[in-house]
Design a protein around this motif. Sequence first.
Motif, PDB file in Angstrom:
ATOM      1  N   THR A 199       0.813  -1.211   0.000  1.00 43.69           N
ATOM      2  CA  THR A 199       0.000   0.000   0.000  1.00 43.69           C
ATOM      3  C   THR A 199       0.848   1.263   0.000  1.00 43.69           C
ATOM      4  O   THR A 199       1.822   1.373   0.753  1.00 43.69           O
ATOM      5  CB  THR A 199      -0.934   0.018   1.221  1.00 43.69           C
ATOM      6  N   ASP A 234      -9.302  -2.430  -3.671  1.00 42.49           N
ATOM      7  CA  ASP A 234      -7.861  -2.169  -3.683  1.00 42.49           C
ATOM      8  C   ASP A 234      -7.484  -0.714  -3.421  1.00 42.49           C
ATOM      9  O   ASP A 234      -6.358  -0.290  -3.709  1.00 42.49           O
ATOM     10  CB  ASP A 234      -7.223  -2.661  -4.996  1.00 42.49           C
ATOM     11  N   SER A 235      -8.407   0.062  -2.880  1.00 41.48           N
ATOM     12  CA  SER A 235      -8.083   1.435  -2.488  1.00 41.48           C
ATOM     13  C   SER A 235      -9.132   1.923  -1.496  1.00 41.48           C
ATOM     14  O   SER A 235     -10.230   1.377  -1.424  1.00 41.48           O
ATOM     15  CB  SER A 235      -8.023   2.369  -3.696  1.00 41.48           C
ATOM     16  N   HIS A 236      -8.785   2.945  -0.735  1.00 38.18           N
ATOM     17  CA  HIS A 236      -9.766   3.599   0.125  1.00 38.18           C
ATOM     18  C   HIS A 236      -9.236   4.966   0.553  1.00 38.18           C
ATOM     19  O   HIS A 236      -8.035   5.243   0.445  1.00 38.18           O
ATOM     20  CB  HIS A 236     -10.132   2.745   1.342  1.00 38.18           C
ATOM     21  N   LYS A 254      -3.735   3.316  -1.821  1.00 40.86           N
ATOM     22  CA  LYS A 254      -3.818   2.512  -3.045  1.00 40.86           C
ATOM     23  C   LYS A 254      -2.874   1.335  -2.900  1.00 40.86           C
ATOM     24  O   LYS A 254      -1.687   1.511  -2.605  1.00 40.86           O
ATOM     25  CB  LYS A 254      -3.426   3.352  -4.271  1.00 40.86           C
ATOM     26  N   THR A 255      -3.396   0.119  -3.125  1.00 34.79           N
ATOM     27  CA  THR A 255      -2.619  -1.087  -2.875  1.00 34.79           C
ATOM     28  C   THR A 255      -2.320  -1.838  -4.166  1.00 34.79           C
ATOM     29  O   THR A 255      -3.216  -2.068  -4.988  1.00 34.79           O
ATOM     30  CB  THR A 255      -3.367  -2.018  -1.895  1.00 34.79           C
ATOM     31  N   ASP A 284      -5.071   6.983  -9.739  1.00 33.52           N
ATOM     32  CA  ASP A 284      -5.286   5.835  -8.851  1.00 33.52           C
ATOM     33  C   ASP A 284      -6.701   5.787  -8.286  1.00 33.52           C
ATOM     34  O   ASP A 284      -7.111   4.762  -7.729  1.00 33.52           O
ATOM     35  CB  ASP A 284      -4.282   5.876  -7.696  1.00 33.52           C
ATOM     36  N   PHE A 285      -7.440   6.897  -8.433  1.00 29.28           N
ATOM     37  CA  PHE A 285      -8.773   6.963  -7.842  1.00 29.28           C
ATOM     38  C   PHE A 285      -9.818   7.466  -8.853  1.00 29.28           C
ATOM     39  O   PHE A 285     -10.837   8.030  -8.472  1.00 29.28           O
ATOM     40  CB  PHE A 285      -8.739   7.895  -6.610  1.00 29.28           C
ATOM     41  N   GLU A 394     -10.585  -2.853   1.593  1.00 30.38           N
ATOM     42  CA  GLU A 394     -10.439  -2.858   0.130  1.00 30.38           C
ATOM     43  C   GLU A 394     -11.024  -4.129  -0.486  1.00 30.38           C
ATOM     44  O   GLU A 394     -10.595  -4.574  -1.546  1.00 30.38           O
ATOM     45  CB  GLU A 394      -8.964  -2.653  -0.220  1.00 30.38           C
TER      46      GLU A 394
END
Length: 437
Positions: A199, A234-236, A254-255, A284-285, A394
């Motif tokens: 991450t 895979d993200s938060h 972001k992982t 990434d988002f 995630e």
Amino acid sequence: MTSSTEAHPTKDLSVAIVGGGIGGLTLAIGLHDRGVPVRIFEGASKFAEIGAGISINTAAIEALKRLGLFENFLEFADFPSRNLFFQWRLAESPEQTLLSETLCKKYGAASIHRAELLDSFIKKIPSDICSFGKRLKSLEQPSSADGKVKLTFEDGTTHEADLVIGCDGIHSRVRGALDPSTAGPSAVAGSDSLVWSGTWAYRGLIPRERFVEAVGKEKGDFYADTAQMLLAKDSHVLIFPIHGGKTVNLVAFKTDRSRWPERTPFPKGEPWIQETSKQDFLKDFDTYSPEVVRMLECIDKPSKWALHQVVPSLTSYINNRVIVTGDAAHGGVPHQGAMAGQAIEDALFLSNLLAHPKVNNANLTKALEVYDKIRVPRANKVVETSLEAGDTYEFRGVAADDPQKLGQHLVERFDHIWDYDLDAEKEQMNQWIRENL
């Protein structure tokens, strides 16, 4: 800092603390106030914290009360309404669908800027027990049972103490003084044995006015006051208020799951903290709802931090007259808002142990066994479940395919951290001392 020591040492043992972060300062104050001779050695030219807002959970707040630091903490802490920890929402849905919310059942958790927390403690520590510009070079264990540990610093100076406590963070040099045969393969100095969680964390502090303008008045004001966790595959992203609600602390995670369920190795030679372009950050988002994207756009100069962990967890935090605490012992990812709290719990435990009337220099190494017995299971569980929490947020953990069940799980996931009984821990320690010393 206060100008001179106010407590008169009552112990025949001396303590050297390596590292002047939150854990090191808390411990130094706890020992000094209880009459244990202590000196603290900090590598920088002054006490300083990097990073941004952190959460201090209810058990850690109780520890601060017992350490006499709660009033200082109150100067800067932000307590949420309704004892709210976080509301959990879907980041990609247009309305950020609410899954559930987590409330602290007993007390209120709080948020605070790292630097403010440190500043609140600095006022309590005497200047004459602090040494700066002292980067640890080596440690030498005593050759006899009653000998002292010798610390050598990079500036050529040395210091001897009956006990050395490493509070020098996840990159700890002191951790290398542990014995791998008892502590395990993670008993290595520095960063070489640390494992990347996969991450990256992008951090930002956003002025409230700018945040509200970006999100829109009604929802912007609500989010600026109400801690949110916005979840996606895979993200938060998390947001919560600090500075009395004048600032929104935002962290976007972001992982890299390219090798999932294994952890992706961290690229050799790359720095853990990297500047990045706004374009790459937002990419990434880019599946998030427009309102959340506008929050992220408020970070003008994004940087990303690689989140590592001590893996496998240490099976012992002690070796003869050298021990580690806080992130040096159980450093990990911040996904349960509990890492600073564990350092504070360690500080309370060790302050009570070393100040105990039956603990002295002659039986010190025996007495330290109870630190392993009680704190290793507690702190290791917190750090290991923190790694699991990041996966869960995630959609790679509990109820990964069912957002509603995930929401239900998150309501009570944190009880084992918050409901920890510090009085029972102290009594367990006292009972061990009665039976073994």
